[in-house]
Design a protein around this motif. Structure first.
Motif, mmCIF file in Angstrom:
data_model
loop_
_atom_site.group_PDB
_atom_site.id
_atom_site.type_symbol
_atom_site.label_atom_id
_atom_site.label_comp_id
_atom_site.label_asym_id
_atom_site.label_seq_id
_atom_site.Cartn_x
_atom_site.Cartn_y
_atom_site.Cartn_z
ATOM 1 N N GLY A 77 9.941 10.525 31.625
ATOM 2 C CA GLY A 77 8.831 11.101 31.216
ATOM 3 C C GLY A 77 8.444 12.382 32.254
ATOM 4 N N SER A 78 8.754 11.890 33.527
ATOM 5 C CA SER A 78 8.576 12.579 34.781
ATOM 6 C C SER A 78 9.350 13.987 34.474
ATOM 7 C CB SER A 78 8.571 11.875 36.116
ATOM 8 O OG SER A 78 7.727 10.828 36.084
ATOM 9 N N GLY A 129 8.058 16.207 31.809
ATOM 10 C CA GLY A 129 6.857 16.734 32.493
ATOM 11 C C GLY A 129 7.121 17.880 33.466
ATOM 12 N N LEU A 145 -0.536 19.295 28.241
ATOM 13 C CA LEU A 145 0.191 17.805 28.732
ATOM 14 C C LEU A 145 -0.856 16.671 28.751
ATOM 15 C CD1 LEU A 145 3.143 18.905 31.048
ATOM 16 C CD2 LEU A 145 3.008 17.954 28.672
ATOM 17 N N GLY A 158 -0.603 13.536 26.383
ATOM 18 C CA GLY A 158 -0.118 12.366 27.113
ATOM 19 C C GLY A 158 -1.279 11.185 26.787
ATOM 20 N N SER A 159 -2.532 11.449 26.618
ATOM 21 C CA SER A 159 -3.680 10.538 26.553
ATOM 22 C C SER A 159 -3.649 10.236 25.112
ATOM 23 C CB SER A 159 -4.827 11.382 26.800
ATOM 24 O OG SER A 159 -5.242 11.900 28.089
ATOM 25 N N MET A 191 -0.760 7.541 25.303
ATOM 26 C CA MET A 191 -0.877 6.429 26.129
ATOM 27 C C MET A 191 -2.000 5.256 25.402
ATOM 28 S SD MET A 191 -1.021 8.615 29.536
ATOM 29 C CE MET A 191 -2.231 7.324 30.168
ATOM 30 N N MET A 197 4.740 8.275 28.243
ATOM 31 C CA MET A 197 3.697 9.519 27.838
ATOM 32 C C MET A 197 2.964 9.681 29.293
ATOM 33 S SD MET A 197 3.353 10.435 24.811
ATOM 34 C CE MET A 197 5.171 10.613 24.897
ATOM 35 N N PHE A 198 2.705 8.572 29.968
ATOM 36 C CA PHE A 198 2.170 8.750 31.267
ATOM 37 C C PHE A 198 2.945 9.694 32.191
ATOM 38 C CE2 PHE A 198 1.470 7.567 35.693
ATOM 39 C CZ PHE A 198 0.087 7.774 36.012
ATOM 40 N N LEU A 215 5.124 12.067 31.318
ATOM 41 C CA LEU A 215 5.036 13.491 31.129
ATOM 42 C C LEU A 215 3.641 14.107 31.122
ATOM 43 C CD1 LEU A 215 4.198 14.202 27.886
ATOM 44 C CD2 LEU A 215 6.174 13.092 27.629
ATOM 45 N N SER A 216 2.753 13.379 31.581
ATOM 46 C CA SER A 216 1.359 13.897 31.313
ATOM 47 C C SER A 216 0.374 13.557 32.836
ATOM 48 C CB SER A 216 0.567 13.394 30.169
ATOM 49 O OG SER A 216 0.618 12.147 29.973
ATOM 50 N N TRP A 217 -0.278 12.252 32.461
ATOM 51 C CA TRP A 217 -0.871 12.160 33.774
ATOM 52 C C TRP A 217 -0.480 11.844 35.006
ATOM 53 C CZ3 TRP A 217 -6.442 12.016 34.345
ATOM 54 C CH2 TRP A 217 -7.160 12.430 33.215
#
Length: 490
Positions: A318-319, A322, A334, A338-339, A342, A372-373, A375-377
């Motif tokens: 994911g990282s 992202g 993103l 991503g939210s 998640m 998901m985390f 690539l986003s948060w």
């Protein structure tokens, strides 16, 4: 046909991408230690709890005490980074990491284990603020997202490595050996990346923006010219100089001035909220307590440790995704995308726990959550808090935001085992309650981004304040900074 001015602009925007990525990679070793240090406890907590005969509250303290050190380290990071520079501060972190890895591994009592973990926490807190701060200050605006994503990549890589190390240590070991010596080997293995960080930190230049704040403009010019070219260096130095002179340099920007400045208060609030919301989405339950969650879903200890490797791998994938798209799609997209992923993932995990299924459903939900985390948060929260603060209070703003991140981290780390082992909640919800709670926080986090966080992709650090204060939903409550309003006495 292009004019001469157009050609100059194009030329000034050419950067030595390989050089920027190299120096950011060295700074990102602080992220590897961050990830390694905070996640090593996931494999050690079971044997550690049995060795020291810990209660549920003490088990939470064994995990969360490091976060208390992180809070103090984050609060001190701004002062350290300003007075000693970004590079020397990161070297200080490496020394603290080394001391805690050896000390905690040899701790004769739970008290001394906590003391050394607190020391490591201070190092994590400082590094978690200063490492991305440094990256944001050496990265050109059009590749800042990619460069700062290296911090999240490094954190996740450190977590994945320690998951593998923990599994390899536990794979052929007896329960008795794990309780007496195994957890010590897990904690002590951190000394290897510590030595690497100490050996390489002085191979990178100091932050040119820090050099500008202390009047060493020739040093700043040398670094900026190496990053791009002399024309771009002179242009950027002029922007930095103007930014610093608008309200005074960081040298004069105290907490008192921060809270007296309406713009600064608002931007720090946004940064602190982004940082805190990253933690209350449930990520560190997956990182600290994944084996406990998987054991509740029917896995044995060795199987749970092996499955945490896949959890770390999902986060790493994911990282990478992202980092690849953050400068293309932007930060807000993103975060929103991503939210949603998640929230759905947490609902899947909660269903598996609530129904007490022993199949792969819980693990699948956790893997998708980590993807998901990642690539986003995961990366975007650190990117945002590294770029939304203007030069005049970047160090102090980041220290407050990162401290907020660790306060939220502490509440999650300390509270989860107490919620998870509450007899009434366990008998009625079978471990699903905490996942529902994190899903609710995920909904709130998505709403907050949609309402209050502007897009910062491609915005110069010297122009970030106008962007933050000019967000559409903020315009009526706070005017945009202009040369005319900036000149008015406060």
């Amino acid at each position: 046909m292009k004019s001469i001015s157009d050609i100059i602009v194009v030329k000034s925007e050419r950067h030595d991408v390989a050089y920027v990525l190299r120096i950011c990679a060295v700074a990102a070793l602080g992220g590897i230690l961050f990830g390694y240090d905070t996640s090593v406890i996931s494999g050690a907590i079971g044997p550690l709890r049995d060795y020291f005969h810990l209660s549920a509250a003490e088990t939470g303290w064994a995990v969360s005490n490091v976060v208390v050190g992180c809070i103090f380290g984050a609060l001190a990071s701004g002062w350290l980074a300003h007075h000693f520079g970004r590079r020397l501060t990161l070297f200080f972190c490496a020394l603290l990491f080394s001391a805690q890895s050896v000390g905690a591994a040899l701790a004769p009592t739970f008290f001394w284990f906590v003391i050394f973990r607190l020391i490591g926490g201070v190092a994590v807190g400082v590094a978690s603020a200063v490492s991305p701060m440094y990256m944001s200050e050496v990265s050109p605006k059009d590749m800042r997202g990619r460069a700062l994503s290296m911090e999240q990549f490094a954190i996740v890589f450190g977590q994945l490595v320690v998951f593998i190390v923990n599994y390899l240590i536990a794979r052929s070991a007896t329960e008795t050996w794990l309780q007496t010596l195994g957890w010590r080997w897990m904690v002590g293995s951190e000394i290897v990346p510590c030595i690497l960080f100490c050996a390489t930190i002085f191979l990178i230049p100091e932050s040119p923006r820090w050099h500008m704040t202390i009047g060493r403009e020739e040093d700043a010019k040398k670094t900026l010219t190496r990053i791009s070219n002399e024309q771009h260096a002179l242009t950027l130095m002029s922007e930095i100089r103007e930014s610093l002179s608008a309200e005074g340099t960081q040298t004069n920007f105290s907490l008192r001035r921060l809270f007296a400045d309406r713009n600064a208060r608002w931007i720090v609030f946004i940064g602190a909220m982004i940082a805190a919301l990253q933690q209350v989405t449930g990520i560190n339950v997956m990182m600290y307590y994944a084996p406990m969650v998987l054991k509740n879903a029917g896995s044995d200890m060795r199987g749970a440790l092996f499955q945490t490797i896949w959890i770390g791998l999902a986060l790493l994938i994911g990282s990478v995704l992202g980092a690849w798209i953050v400068d293309r799609k932007g930060r807000r997209f993103l975060m929103q995308f991503g939210s949603i992923g998640m929230i759905l993932s947490l609902l899947v995990v909660s269903w598996a726990l609530y129904m007490q299924t022993t199949g792969p459903l819980a693990l699948s939900g956790m893997l998708f959550f980590m993807l998901m985390f990642g690539l986003s948060w995961g990366p975007v929260a650190w990117i945002l808090i590294s770029e939304i603060f203007p030069n005049r209070f970047r160090a102090i703003g980041m220290s407050i935001a990162v401290a907020s991140n660790w306060v939220a981290n502490f509440l999650v780390a300390q509270g989860f085992p107490m919620i998870s082992e509450n007899e009434w909640l366990k008998s009625h919800f079978h471990g699903a309650f905490s996942m529902w709670l994190f899903a609710a926080f995920g909904v709130f986090a998505m709403w907050f981004v949609l309402r209050f966080v502007p897009e910062t992709k491609g915005i110069s650090l010297e122009k970030i304040e106008t962007t933050m204060m000019g967000a559409p939903l903020r315009q009526q409550a706070q005017p945009v900074i202009t040369p005319q309003t900036a000149a008015k006495p406060r």
